[in-house]
Design an enzyme around this catalytic site. Structure first.
Site, PDB file in Angstrom:
ATOM      1  N   SER A  70       0.576  -1.548   0.075  1.00  0.00           N
ATOM      2  CA  SER A  70      -0.207   0.404  -0.204  1.00  0.00           C
ATOM      3  C   SER A  70       0.949   1.333  -0.382  1.00  0.00           C
ATOM      4  CB  SER A  70      -1.009   0.174   1.057  1.00  0.00           C
ATOM      5  OG  SER A  70      -0.376  -0.273   2.548  1.00  0.00           O
ATOM      6  N   LEU A  71       0.621   2.201  -0.354  1.00  0.00           N
ATOM      7  CA  LEU A  71       1.112   3.544  -0.276  1.00  0.00           C
ATOM      8  C   LEU A  71       0.612   4.678   0.352  1.00  0.00           C
ATOM      9  CD1 LEU A  71       0.400   4.814  -4.215  1.00  0.00           C
ATOM     10  CD2 LEU A  71       2.856   3.594  -3.439  1.00  0.00           C
TER      11      LEU A  71
ATOM     12  N   GLU B  13       3.179   9.866 -11.647  1.00  0.00           N
ATOM     13  CA  GLU B  13       2.325   8.995 -12.356  1.00  0.00           C
ATOM     14  C   GLU B  13       0.594   9.718 -12.099  1.00  0.00           C
ATOM     15  OE1 GLU B  13       2.184   4.488 -12.874  1.00  0.00           O
ATOM     16  OE2 GLU B  13       4.469   4.901 -12.029  1.00  0.00           O
TER      17      GLU B  13
ATOM     18  N   LYS C 264      -2.601   8.409  -9.851  1.00  0.00           N
ATOM     19  CA  LYS C 264      -3.194   7.359  -9.074  1.00  0.00           C
ATOM     20  C   LYS C 264      -5.328   7.354  -9.175  1.00  0.00           C
ATOM     21  CE  LYS C 264      -3.156   5.911  -4.849  1.00  0.00           C
ATOM     22  NZ  LYS C 264      -4.911   5.283  -4.128  1.00  0.00           N
TER      23      LYS C 264
ATOM     24  N   ASP D 148      -8.627   6.105  -9.693  1.00  0.00           N
ATOM     25  CA  ASP D 148      -9.728   5.941  -8.869  1.00  0.00           C
ATOM     26  C   ASP D 148     -10.026   4.389  -9.051  1.00  0.00           C
ATOM     27  OD1 ASP D 148     -10.528   5.821  -5.923  1.00  0.00           O
ATOM     28  OD2 ASP D 148     -11.801   8.083  -7.172  1.00  0.00           O
TER      29      ASP D 148
ATOM     30  N   ARG E 216      -6.977  -7.321  -4.685  1.00  0.00           N
ATOM     31  CA  ARG E 216      -5.516  -6.916  -3.931  1.00  0.00           C
ATOM     32  C   ARG E 216      -6.021  -7.757  -2.907  1.00  0.00           C
ATOM     33  NH1 ARG E 216      -4.619  -3.666  -0.041  1.00  0.00           N
ATOM     34  NH2 ARG E 216      -2.114  -2.845   0.188  1.00  0.00           N
TER      35      ARG E 216
ATOM     36  N   GLU F 124      -3.668  -0.790 -12.704  1.00  0.00           N
ATOM     37  CA  GLU F 124      -5.584  -0.636 -11.990  1.00  0.00           C
ATOM     38  C   GLU F 124      -6.667  -0.712 -13.320  1.00  0.00           C
ATOM     39  OE1 GLU F 124      -5.181   1.247  -8.539  1.00  0.00           O
ATOM     40  OE2 GLU F 124      -6.879   1.832  -8.420  1.00  0.00           O
TER      41      GLU F 124
ATOM     42  N   TYR G  26       0.655  -0.467 -14.095  1.00  0.00           N
ATOM     43  CA  TYR G  26       1.739   0.304 -13.210  1.00  0.00           C
ATOM     44  C   TYR G  26       3.109   0.122 -12.128  1.00  0.00           C
ATOM     45  CZ  TYR G  26      -0.794  -0.499  -8.552  1.00  0.00           C
ATOM     46  OH  TYR G  26      -1.819  -0.909  -7.667  1.00  0.00           O
TER      47      TYR G  26
ATOM     48  N   LYS H  21       7.040   8.037  -7.640  1.00  0.00           N
ATOM     49  CA  LYS H  21       8.350   6.658  -7.170  1.00  0.00           C
ATOM     50  C   LYS H  21       9.915   7.471  -7.899  1.00  0.00           C
ATOM     51  CE  LYS H  21       4.599   3.611  -8.412  1.00  0.00           C
ATOM     52  NZ  LYS H  21       3.817   3.052  -8.870  1.00  0.00           N
TER      53      LYS H  21
ATOM     54  N   LYS I  37      -2.246  12.537  -2.357  1.00  0.00           N
ATOM     55  CA  LYS I  37      -3.620  12.522  -2.760  1.00  0.00           C
ATOM     56  C   LYS I  37      -4.312  14.663  -2.972  1.00  0.00           C
ATOM     57  CE  LYS I  37      -5.459   9.409  -2.025  1.00  0.00           C
ATOM     58  NZ  LYS I  37      -6.408   7.900  -1.241  1.00  0.00           N
TER      59      LYS I  37
ATOM     60  N   CYS J 149     -31.640   5.691  25.516  1.00  0.00           N
ATOM     61  CA  CYS J 149     -31.654   4.829  24.261  1.00  0.00           C
ATOM     62  C   CYS J 149     -32.681   5.501  23.800  1.00  0.00           C
ATOM     63  CB  CYS J 149     -31.735   3.612  24.673  1.00  0.00           C
ATOM     64  SG  CYS J 149     -31.632   2.583  22.841  1.00  0.00           S
TER      65      CYS J 149
ATOM     66  N   CYS K  68     -34.655   1.440  23.912  1.00  0.00           N
ATOM     67  CA  CYS K  68     -35.345   1.375  24.427  1.00  0.00           C
ATOM     68  C   CYS K  68     -35.340   1.739  26.076  1.00  0.00           C
ATOM     69  CB  CYS K  68     -34.536   0.113  24.966  1.00  0.00           C
ATOM     70  SG  CYS K  68     -32.843   0.653  25.510  1.00  0.00           S
TER      71      CYS K  68
ATOM     72  N   CYS L 132     -25.701   2.287  25.070  1.00  0.00           N
ATOM     73  CA  CYS L 132     -26.382   2.212  25.408  1.00  0.00           C
ATOM     74  C   CYS L 132     -27.056   0.897  26.470  1.00  0.00           C
ATOM     75  CB  CYS L 132     -28.105   1.599  24.599  1.00  0.00           C
ATOM     76  SG  CYS L 132     -29.238   0.836  25.376  1.00  0.00           S
TER      77      CYS L 132
ATOM     78  N   CYS M  40     -32.730  -4.439  25.294  1.00  0.00           N
ATOM     79  CA  CYS M  40     -32.835  -3.678  23.833  1.00  0.00           C
ATOM     80  C   CYS M  40     -32.767  -3.604  22.404  1.00  0.00           C
ATOM     81  CB  CYS M  40     -31.503  -2.403  23.312  1.00  0.00           C
ATOM     82  SG  CYS M  40     -31.797  -0.900  22.538  1.00  0.00           S
TER      83      CYS M  40
HETATM   84  O1  I6G Z   1      -2.208   1.774  -5.399  1.00  0.00           O
HETATM   85  C1  I6G Z   1      -1.477   2.316  -6.448  1.00  0.00           C
HETATM   86  C2  I6G Z   1      -2.059   3.603  -7.389  1.00  0.00           C
HETATM   87  C3  I6G Z   1      -0.685   3.525  -8.682  1.00  0.00           C
HETATM   88  C4  I6G Z   1      -0.345   1.781  -6.038  1.00  0.00           C
HETATM   89  C5  I6G Z   1       0.778   2.720  -6.628  1.00  0.00           C
HETATM   90  C6  I6G Z   1       0.650   3.061  -8.308  1.00  0.00           C
HETATM   91  O2  I6G Z   1       1.297   3.621  -8.870  1.00  0.00           O
HETATM   92  C7  I6G Z   1       0.787   4.658 -10.148  1.00  0.00           C
HETATM   93  N1  I6G Z   1       1.760   1.525  -7.189  1.00  0.00           N
HETATM   94  C8  I6G Z   1       2.179   1.072  -6.038  1.00  0.00           C
HETATM   95  C9  I6G Z   1       4.071   0.938  -5.930  1.00  0.00           C
HETATM   96  C10 I6G Z   1       1.500   0.944  -5.375  1.00  0.00           C
HETATM   97  N2  I6G Z   1       0.612   1.170  -5.362  1.00  0.00           N
HETATM   98  C11 I6G Z   1       1.687   0.278  -4.068  1.00  0.00           C
END
Ligand code: I6G
Length: 456
Positions: A40-41, A72, A74, A76, A95, A132, A184, A249, A273, A367, A370, A385, A391
């Protein structure tokens, strides 16, 4: 083609179009272990936090000069691990907890842009590819338009639509969904000469036939990283897919190796983020919900508002301390924040807009279900409660928990039915489930005979 392949099995190839259309439904997904754990990041929410990340990287590497980063978007979507042996797709897994995921190979095979066979002669003997899976905004709109015209339920946003499509037990349904992949990174691999850099790995993935995000760039200074963030933040609304940030990275793989990991996150990468999305709306009411362990949770009922891609009409107010901190009144204008997939929350009250007829929100001393006293246990933030199984709310939640998928997995006993059974006095505890009377169950509102028989 299917008939032909049945007649002449030797003609059937890994990459045949018949492998893309889905197969008969399965009852569940098997659990599989990733050859190399999926990491995870760590997150950064400001330029300062990115600067701090870069400082830690250079300190560990004992470097005064700038480190080169791969940048890069990220996406969703839903993270995936694809396992190739001798160039052929053998397995695709979610995952999961990072160590084990669910085997969703049949579904992933239906995604046209995922190679079933790697291109070229120099393919690794074993290769885990990480990426992704996502749904484009246009694909999502079209899918929802079609669902609307059929009168079907709509998906809330592209991310939920992608995740839901991947979890279909019938891969023929997944095959109809507009899913796509951006690769990725790699996980475990054997039998190839690893490039020197992360961007080199991306180039290799591209050469083997994987879609790689064309917006990947190399930044040779922290300033370049900030510029990249600003550029992508500006382009974000015009992209055809949802992103929630940027991933930086360390590009040099030897340096990545030297930096290593802390618990399950690499020291050589960070997700910057985008700020959580916020909107203002009106607080219509506050409901106090009682959970399985008696925890009383205040839930704000809002004038529906579109925040970060979804319509929000409920938000958490967390606990009594939070209500006291906000000093919120029913009727107030409030700021709702929605970050990622977490429950939306009220972060602020616009007291300047408070109407004359607003009513202060007071945490109940008893509560609401009850009537037992609501108490703080020790120094806990939650109020509970004290009614225990007297309850009805706690009893309902205990029975729902008992019947849930990860517990007894009682098919046909959903939340609504538990509420009905308790409200009608047909059950008081889980024990009574085993002595339910068929006629009484059939007598419930909207209960079909067949559903009652299935349940029993
Ligand atoms: O969750 C992620 C999204 C994009 C990533 C990621 C990523 O690279 C563009 N890269 C790594 C190494 C990890 N999660 C763990």
């Amino acid at each position: 083609l299917q008939t032909l392949e049945e007649q002449f099995p030797a003609l059937k190839t890994t990459e045949s179009p018949t492998q893309r259309v889905g197969t008969s439904p399965v009852s569940h997904f098997d659990e599989v272990e990733h050859l190399q754990p999926m990491l995870s990041l760590d997150n950064a929410f400001s330029d300062d936090e990115v600067q701090e990340f870069d400082r830690r990287v250079r300190e560990r590497l004992n470097r005064k000069d700038a480190v080169t980063y791969a940048c890069e978007p990220k996406l969703d979507g839903a993270a995936i691990s694809l396992l190739y042996r001798d160039g052929k797709l053998e397995r695709a897994a979610t995952r999961g907890d990072g160590r084990t995921g669910e085997d969703i190979t049949a579904n992933v095979r239906t995604i046209a842009s995922i190679p079933l066979k790697l291109q070229g002669d120099d393919v690794p003997a074993v290769l885990e590819v990480r990426g992704e899976i996502f749904m484009s905004r246009a694909g999502f709109e079209q899918m929802n338009d079609e669902a609307r015209s059929r009168g079907d339920k709509l998906f809330v946003n592209p991310r939920n639509a992608a995740a839901g499509s991947l979890r279909q037990l019938d891969s023929r349904i997944t095959a109809t969904r507009p899913l796509a992949l951006y690769a990725y990174s790699t996980g475990y691999s054997e039998g190839w000469a690893l490039p020197d850099t992360h961007t080199g790995v991306l180039a290799a993935l591209k050469k083997w036939g994987f879609p790689v995000n064309p917006l990947v760039r190399v930044a040779s200074s922290l300033e370049d990283c900030y510029t990249y963030y600003a550029d992508i933040a500006e382009a974000r609304d015009n992209l055809d897919y949802d992103i929630d940030g940027i991933v930086y990275k360390v590009d040099d793989l030897i340096l990545q190796d030297r930096l290593g990991y802390v618990s399950r996150a690499p020291r050589w990468a960070i997700a910057r983020k985008f700020p959580a999305q916020e909107m203002s709306t009106r607080l219509l009411a506050v409901e106090f919900q009682v959970g399985r362990t008696g925890a009383v949770t205040p839930v704000a009922k809002l004038d529906p508002v579109f925040v970060g891609g979804v319509t929000v009409s409920n938000a958490t107010l967390h606990n009594k301390d939070e209500i006291d901190r906000l000093g919120v009144h029913v009727g107030d204008t409030v700021i709702v924040r929605r970050a990622g997939d977490v429950i939306p929350q009220i972060v602020k009250v616009v007291t300047e807009n408070r109407p004359d007829d607003s009513v202060e929100v007071v945490f109940p001393e008893h509560c609401p279900v009850c009537g037992s006293p609501v108490e703080r246990v020790g120094t806990e933030a939650v109020m509970r409660c004290s009614g225990g199984l007297v309850c009805a709310a706690q009893r309902k939640e205990a029975i729902k928990h008992f019947a849930s998928r990860k517990a007894m997995d009682i098919e046909g006993l959903g939340d609504k039915l538990v509420e009905q059974l308790v409200d009608q006095g047909l059950i008081r505890s889980v024990v009574d489930l085993y002595a339910l009377d068929r006629d009484e169950v059939i007598g419930l509102e909207r209960m079909a005979e067949k559903s009652a028989d299935n349940l029993l």
